[in-house]
Design a protein around this motif. Structure first.
Motif, mmCIF file in Angstrom:
data_model
loop_
_atom_site.group_PDB
_atom_site.id
_atom_site.type_symbol
_atom_site.label_atom_id
_atom_site.label_comp_id
_atom_site.label_asym_id
_atom_site.label_seq_id
_atom_site.Cartn_x
_atom_site.Cartn_y
_atom_site.Cartn_z
ATOM 1 N N ARG A 125 0.804 -1.221 0.000
ATOM 2 C CA ARG A 125 0.000 0.000 0.000
ATOM 3 C C ARG A 125 0.839 1.273 0.000
ATOM 4 O O ARG A 125 0.313 2.346 -0.305
ATOM 5 C CB ARG A 125 -0.934 0.011 1.212
ATOM 6 C CG ARG A 125 -2.076 -0.986 1.092
ATOM 7 C CD ARG A 125 -2.783 -1.203 2.411
ATOM 8 N NE ARG A 125 -4.042 -1.924 2.245
ATOM 9 C CZ ARG A 125 -4.142 -3.229 2.021
ATOM 10 N NH1 ARG A 125 -3.041 -3.966 1.946
ATOM 11 N NH2 ARG A 125 -5.323 -3.809 1.868
ATOM 12 N N LYS A 171 -2.811 -2.451 -4.834
ATOM 13 C CA LYS A 171 -3.512 -1.780 -3.746
ATOM 14 C C LYS A 171 -2.742 -0.560 -3.246
ATOM 15 O O LYS A 171 -3.001 -0.073 -2.143
ATOM 16 C CB LYS A 171 -3.747 -2.757 -2.591
ATOM 17 C CG LYS A 171 -4.665 -3.915 -2.947
ATOM 18 C CD LYS A 171 -4.910 -4.816 -1.745
ATOM 19 C CE LYS A 171 -5.834 -5.966 -2.105
ATOM 20 N NZ LYS A 171 -6.105 -6.857 -0.952
ATOM 21 N N ARG A 222 -1.665 2.895 -2.161
ATOM 22 C CA ARG A 222 -2.399 4.081 -1.730
ATOM 23 C C ARG A 222 -1.494 5.306 -1.619
ATOM 24 O O ARG A 222 -1.971 6.432 -1.754
ATOM 25 C CB ARG A 222 -3.094 3.815 -0.396
ATOM 26 C CG ARG A 222 -4.180 2.755 -0.484
ATOM 27 C CD ARG A 222 -4.831 2.516 0.862
ATOM 28 N NE ARG A 222 -5.451 3.712 1.408
ATOM 29 C CZ ARG A 222 -6.659 4.149 1.075
ATOM 30 N NH1 ARG A 222 -7.376 3.475 0.189
ATOM 31 N NH2 ARG A 222 -7.164 5.236 1.632
ATOM 32 N N SER A 263 -6.249 2.729 -6.782
ATOM 33 C CA SER A 263 -6.669 3.109 -5.422
ATOM 34 C C SER A 263 -5.762 4.153 -4.805
ATOM 35 O O SER A 263 -5.850 4.416 -3.596
ATOM 36 C CB SER A 263 -6.711 1.867 -4.519
ATOM 37 O OG SER A 263 -7.619 0.904 -5.017
ATOM 38 N N LYS A 300 -9.451 8.341 -7.143
ATOM 39 C CA LYS A 300 -9.476 8.326 -5.685
ATOM 40 C C LYS A 300 -8.368 9.178 -5.074
ATOM 41 O O LYS A 300 -8.229 9.229 -3.853
ATOM 42 C CB LYS A 300 -9.365 6.891 -5.170
ATOM 43 C CG LYS A 300 -10.542 6.021 -5.549
ATOM 44 C CD LYS A 300 -10.434 4.633 -4.939
ATOM 45 C CE LYS A 300 -11.637 3.771 -5.313
ATOM 46 N NZ LYS A 300 -11.551 2.413 -4.720
#
Length: 357
Positions: free
Chosen positions: A192, A213, A215, A238, A265
């Motif tokens: 992430r 994934k 972020r 994401s 996002k």
């Protein structure tokens, strides 16, 4: 410092060290039933290196700077869960892989070492050859955080290990050269947070086979070009936070392409443009329209008063569900706001730099 046999008229070119024992706190657990205890251990330092004997060591932290030979002591601790160590000498190319293989229970691993003094990467010309497949892949089922600063990292390292639970990866300095990083991404499905530090040569040939994934993505290396960013961004639908620092300054064309990478996002973006890059209203408009969740856009570039006026004219009367702040600068999140776009429309909050305006 002189030895006792040195006379008053002689000098000593090298210091004479007395063999001493320094006390370090090495924390580990031994369980007998439900009991757990932490202990102090003596680490002996001598001309032949450091020696610690404790097969049950579970947590080790030392930031004073150890000799590279201390890696051999770490290899004897297969029960290590947390490792935070700083070396004062460059490590060998295979030391990281050896450590990960001998300590399969590691959850958090942070290794800092000086880069080798003469480390030159082979130039990447033409078609890149795919990395050889490793005969035996070791699954690091417990590793959640891996920070390698000054360590040698290449495609072979990621081909030899699987990282099913890894959430945070940081690679920094010129010891890093990964030319097929999309293969590495496939081996860390839970990652992430990714940091590509200064000097790291991380490249991609294609986007990841499956959406990642990721972020938080931070890029601080000049070796990563726009092609590599695009493949990373396309692999991270994401993504919430994007940081591109001065070491990896982006040009006008790259800035214009970033919001087109399906970053719906994205909430925060800190972008440092190349020197003397002037940002037009169309670039900022692309972020406003293609990143609906964006809350803070901080660009270290020339944003003139004419650009601000054009944005006001373009977005007058338009409402935005998620408030967006446009900031001039990249040092902190507290730079003066240039504009705000929210449910009441858009408005200026501060004048740009008078020299640039």
């Amino acid at each position: 410092i002189r030895d006792s046999s040195v006379t008053g008229v002689q000098t000593c070119a090298l210091p004479i060290y007395q063999l001493t024992t320094k006390r370090r706190m090495l924390r580990f657990s031994t369980r007998s039933g439900s009991s757990c205890r932490s202990c102090w251990f003596q680490v002996s330092h001598s001309a032949h290196g450091s020696e610690v004997k404790c097969a049950q060591m579970e947590e080790f932290k030392c930031t004073d700077g150890l000799a590279a030979s201390f890696v051999e002591a770490l290899l004897a601790w297969p029960n290590l869960r947390q490792l935070d160590v700083t070396f004062n000498e460059p490590l060998r190319k295979d030391d990281t892989a050896r450590l990960l293989r001998h300590c399969p229970l590691l959850r958090h691993c942070r290794i800092i070492a000086p880069s080798p003094p003469a480390l030159f990467h082979e130039p990447v010309l033409g078609n890149r050859k795919p990395p050889p497949s490793a005969p035996n892949v070791s699954e690091l089922k417990h590793l959640e955080r891996l920070q390698l600063i000054g360590c040698a990292v290449d495609d072979a390292l990621f081909a030899a290990f699987g990282f099913p639970r890894l959430e945070e990866l940081e690679m920094t300095t010129t010891g890093v050269q990964v030319l097929w990083f999309e293969n590495a991404l496939a081996r860390m499905p839970e990652c992430r947070r990714l940091t590509i530090g200064a000097g790291a040569d991380v490249r991609l040939v294609n986007s990841a086979q499956r959406p990642t994934k990721l972020r938080v993505l931070s890029i601080h290396s000049f070796s990563c070009n726009a092609r590599d960013w695009w493949f990373l961004l396309r692999s991270a639908p994401s993504l919430v936070e994007l940081n591109i620092s001065k070491q990896a300054a982006v040009g006008f064309a790259e800035l214009r392409m970033i919001p087109a990478q399906n970053l719906r996002k994205l909430e925060r973006a800190q972008l440092c443009a190349e020197p003397d890059t002037q940002i037009g209203a169309e670039v900022i408009t692309a972020f406003i329209e293609l990143c609906p969740e964006l809350q803070i856009l901080s660009i270290d570039a020339r944003i003139t008063a004419a650009t601000i006026d054009e944005l006001v004219a373009t977005h007058r009367g338009r409402k935005r569900a998620v408030p967006l702040e446009l900031r001039d600068g990249i040092v902190t999140w507290t730079q003066p706001q240039l504009m705000i776009f929210d449910a009441s429309g858009c408005r200026k909050t501060a004048a740009p730099n008078p020299v640039e305006a």
